[in-house]
Design a protein around this motif. Structure first.
Motif, PDB file in Angstrom:
ATOM      1  N   UNK A   1      -7.311   9.484   3.686  1.00 28.70           N
ATOM      2  CA  UNK A   1      -7.878  10.124   4.884  1.00 28.70           C
ATOM      3  C   UNK A   1      -7.067   9.652   6.082  1.00 28.70           C
ATOM      4  N   UNK A   2      -6.884  10.552   7.028  1.00 26.70           N
ATOM      5  CA  UNK A   2      -6.026  10.253   8.173  1.00 26.70           C
ATOM      6  C   UNK A   2      -6.533   9.063   8.981  1.00 26.70           C
TER       7      UNK A   2
ATOM      8  N   UNK B   1      -2.874  13.362  -2.641  1.00 21.02           N
ATOM      9  CA  UNK B   1      -3.271  12.629  -1.430  1.00 21.02           C
ATOM     10  C   UNK B   1      -4.147  11.422  -1.743  1.00 21.02           C
ATOM     11  N   UNK B   2      -3.581  10.463  -2.466  1.00 17.22           N
ATOM     12  CA  UNK B   2      -4.303   9.241  -2.815  1.00 17.22           C
ATOM     13  C   UNK B   2      -3.641   8.033  -2.150  1.00 17.22           C
ATOM     14  N   UNK B   3      -4.463   7.026  -1.871  1.00 12.54           N
ATOM     15  CA  UNK B   3      -3.976   5.743  -1.384  1.00 12.54           C
ATOM     16  C   UNK B   3      -4.079   4.722  -2.509  1.00 12.54           C
TER      17      UNK B   3
ATOM     18  N   UNK C   1       4.893   5.436   2.860  1.00 12.55           N
ATOM     19  CA  UNK C   1       4.376   6.785   3.069  1.00 12.55           C
ATOM     20  C   UNK C   1       4.745   7.636   1.852  1.00 12.55           C
ATOM     21  N   UNK C   2       3.735   8.090   1.118  1.00  8.55           N
ATOM     22  CA  UNK C   2       3.970   8.863  -0.092  1.00  8.55           C
ATOM     23  C   UNK C   2       3.816  10.356   0.073  1.00  8.55           C
ATOM     24  N   UNK C   3       3.794  10.825   1.296  1.00 12.50           N
ATOM     25  CA  UNK C   3       3.605  12.261   1.543  1.00 12.50           C
ATOM     26  C   UNK C   3       4.678  13.069   0.815  1.00 12.50           C
ATOM     27  N   UNK C   4       4.222  14.105   0.082  1.00 13.77           N
ATOM     28  CA  UNK C   4       5.094  15.008  -0.685  1.00 13.77           C
ATOM     29  C   UNK C   4       5.810  14.314  -1.828  1.00 13.77           C
TER      30      UNK C   4
ATOM     31  N   UNK D   1       0.849  -1.191   0.000  1.00 16.47           N
ATOM     32  CA  UNK D   1       0.000   0.000   0.000  1.00 16.47           C
ATOM     33  C   UNK D   1       0.886   1.243   0.000  1.00 16.47           C
ATOM     34  N   UNK D   2       0.608   2.158  -0.937  1.00 11.94           N
ATOM     35  CA  UNK D   2       1.243   3.473  -0.928  1.00 11.94           C
ATOM     36  C   UNK D   2       0.182   4.457  -0.480  1.00 11.94           C
ATOM     37  N   UNK D   3       0.450   5.170   0.597  1.00 11.45           N
ATOM     38  CA  UNK D   3      -0.567   6.071   1.118  1.00 11.45           C
ATOM     39  C   UNK D   3      -0.156   7.541   0.962  1.00 11.45           C
TER      40      UNK D   3
END
Length: 488
Positions: free
Chosen positions: A70-71, A53-55, A82-85, A36-38
């Motif tokens: 969503x958090x 911001x996709x999972x 974790x794909x943030x940024x 999973x890439x979140x």
């Protein structure tokens, strides 16, 4: 019984809390998968839009779900990234490679650069099959491979080891044999005679196997397109269509008397001769006709301009190769050495001028051709001089943008969705979508802002398995250490 005001307020607060819990619960979701890439930004290579911001859920080698992050989403997977940024794009394809005989050295370079698919332009079907089996069994980590058999060329061929077709009958037999051996397509080359070339095209139609490669010297662009040639590699022969001397060239190509044809004698039948001819006789008024012809055809252009740059650089007296030459095996480095160029210094200067002029002229035409509907593919032709597996594909994309004025999206398409469409496997690859194969690249920067951001690789996903960039880079450092130790 009557409620007092305070009691009613308490009940309303409780009811509101319950409703809020249900709303929050309804927005959250439990995601289950192998990988999973979140919270990652998904780039749509069809139109350049970005879904932030996709999972993404991957099961085995397929994308099974893409939903807004969503958090309070919950995740159950063997690996969670974790794909943030960060940004995610489809894996890249190099559509003109030479790999199978050095795959052990070249695969790590491809992986480190996010190349998840290659089109092998001079394959040995038996050996390619062995490599595919090793990949499928997990013994080797490597890209998807679409491969031709040996080059089919005239007699004598340009390259030793080519399949020689010196008659239509032999040409047809070679097509049948290569298909039976497992070739995915047939590669034609420059010195084929006209009747032999057309026999290959006809046999390919009968056998249901595509053919691609060079436009032979004696074949016109129109004839190649009409014959069904899938790709026009290196842009060789394409500009003949715009020549002010096109009628003379056609007569020369059709000549049967070797003494009458400019391009018949082997000393004239060279790529440099053709480049010089195209440079001197180019008629810009014919560009719109060229555009229309190519756009309406089923043929694609794979220009491999990084190979042209490599050839020009090799003949430059003070040229110094990139540090990444340390990743290349000794046989490639030795082959690239300027001392192995048999041309005289005077000839090198002349040849460099011819190639440079042709390069500038050719790349200046790509954008108007692209805007007119001509279809482009990214390829490198490694390991020609100064063409590096993996690294040079990013150079080719940079050339499309900086020298040919493509947008970053248009350049990225040449290595993602365009190969998928050309190969007719766009149901499986080419975009980041549910149901497609999980061959993906996670980037630390947005390639829509700068095409060089395709080099900013955080990790590569190949057939559903994640490879962190640090691990991939470690494999490259091991290659460097081997080279350095061998030099000591």
């Amino acid at each position: 019984m009557l409620y007092d005001t305070n009691t009613m307020k308490k009940h309303l607060i409780i009811l509101s809390a319950i409703i809020l819990i249900f709303i929050i619960a309804g927005c959250s979701k439990e995601l289950k998968g192998d990988l999973i890439i979140k919270n990652i930004a998904v780039i749509d290579v069809l139109d350049g839009t970005i879904d932030n911001s996709m999972d993404i859920v991957i099961i085995q080698d397929r994308i099974t779900e893409i939903i807004p992050h969503r958090e309070n989403n919950t995740y159950l997977a063997n690996e969670i990234i974790d794909g943030k940024d960060k940004f995610i794009i489809p894996g890249l394809w190099d559509m003109h490679t030479h790999t199978w005989w050095a795959y052990k050295e070249f695969f790590p370079l491809l992986m480190a650069n996010g190349i998840t698919g290659i089109r092998e332009m001079w394959g040995d079907p038996a050996e390619v099959k062995k490599i595919r089996n090793k990949i499928d069994s997990g013994l080797v980590t490597g890209p998807d491979i679409i491969s031709s058999g040996a080059i089919i060329d005239g007699n004598p061929p340009l390259w030793k080891g080519s399949d020689i077709a010196d008659s239509p009958e032999k040409a047809r037999a070679l097509v049948r044999n290569q298909k039976a051996q497992g070739a995915d397509f047939i590669k034609v080359y420059s010195y084929l005679e006209r009747d032999v070339y057309f026999a290959i095209a006809d046999e390919c139609r009968k056998e249901g196997i595509p053919f691609s490669g060079h436009i032979p010297f004696k074949i016109s662009l129109e004839e190649a397109i009409h014959a069904g040639q899938g790709t026009l590699d290196h842009f060789f022969g394409v500009l003949d269509f715009c020549s002010t001397e096109k009628e003379f060239l056609t007569t020369a190509m059709h000549a049967t008397d070797k003494n009458d044809s400019l391009f018949e004698a082997r000393k004239f039948s060279t790529f440099l001769t053709r480049m010089r001819f195209e440079n001197k006789t180019y008629d810009p008024s014919q560009l719109s006709n060229l555009m229309s012809l190519l756009a309406k055809s089923n043929s694609w252009v794979c220009p491999t301009m990084i190979a042209a740059e490599g050839s020009i650089d090799r003949s430059t007296p003070d040229f110094k190769p990139k540090d990444i030459i340390n990743y290349m095996p000794d046989f490639a480095v030795e082959d690239w050495a300027p001392r192995n160029d048999s041309a005289s210094i005077k000839s090198r200067v002349r040849n460099r001028k011819i190639e440079s002029d042709w390069y500038k002229q050719t790349t200046s035409l790509f954008k108007p051709l692209k805007d007119g509907g001509v279809k482009f593919l990214a390829g490198t032709d490694y390991p020609n001089p100064n063409c590096y597996p993996g690294f040079s594909l990013h150079d080719e994309l940079q050339i499309f943008v900086e020298k040919a004025a493509f947008t970053p999206l248009e350049a990225l398409q040449t290595a993602t969705i365009n190969p998928a469409l050309f190969l007719k496997i766009d149901k499986d690859i080419g975009t980041v979508e549910i149901g497609k194969k999980a061959n993906l690249i996670i980037l630390n920067a947005n390639p829509m802002e700068n095409i060089n951001n395709t080099r900013q690789i955080d990790g590569v996903i190949l057939r559903g398995k994640f490879y962190k960039s640090t691990v991939l880079n470690d494999s490259l450092e091991q290659i460097v250490r081997k080279v350095n130790s061998a030099d000591q």
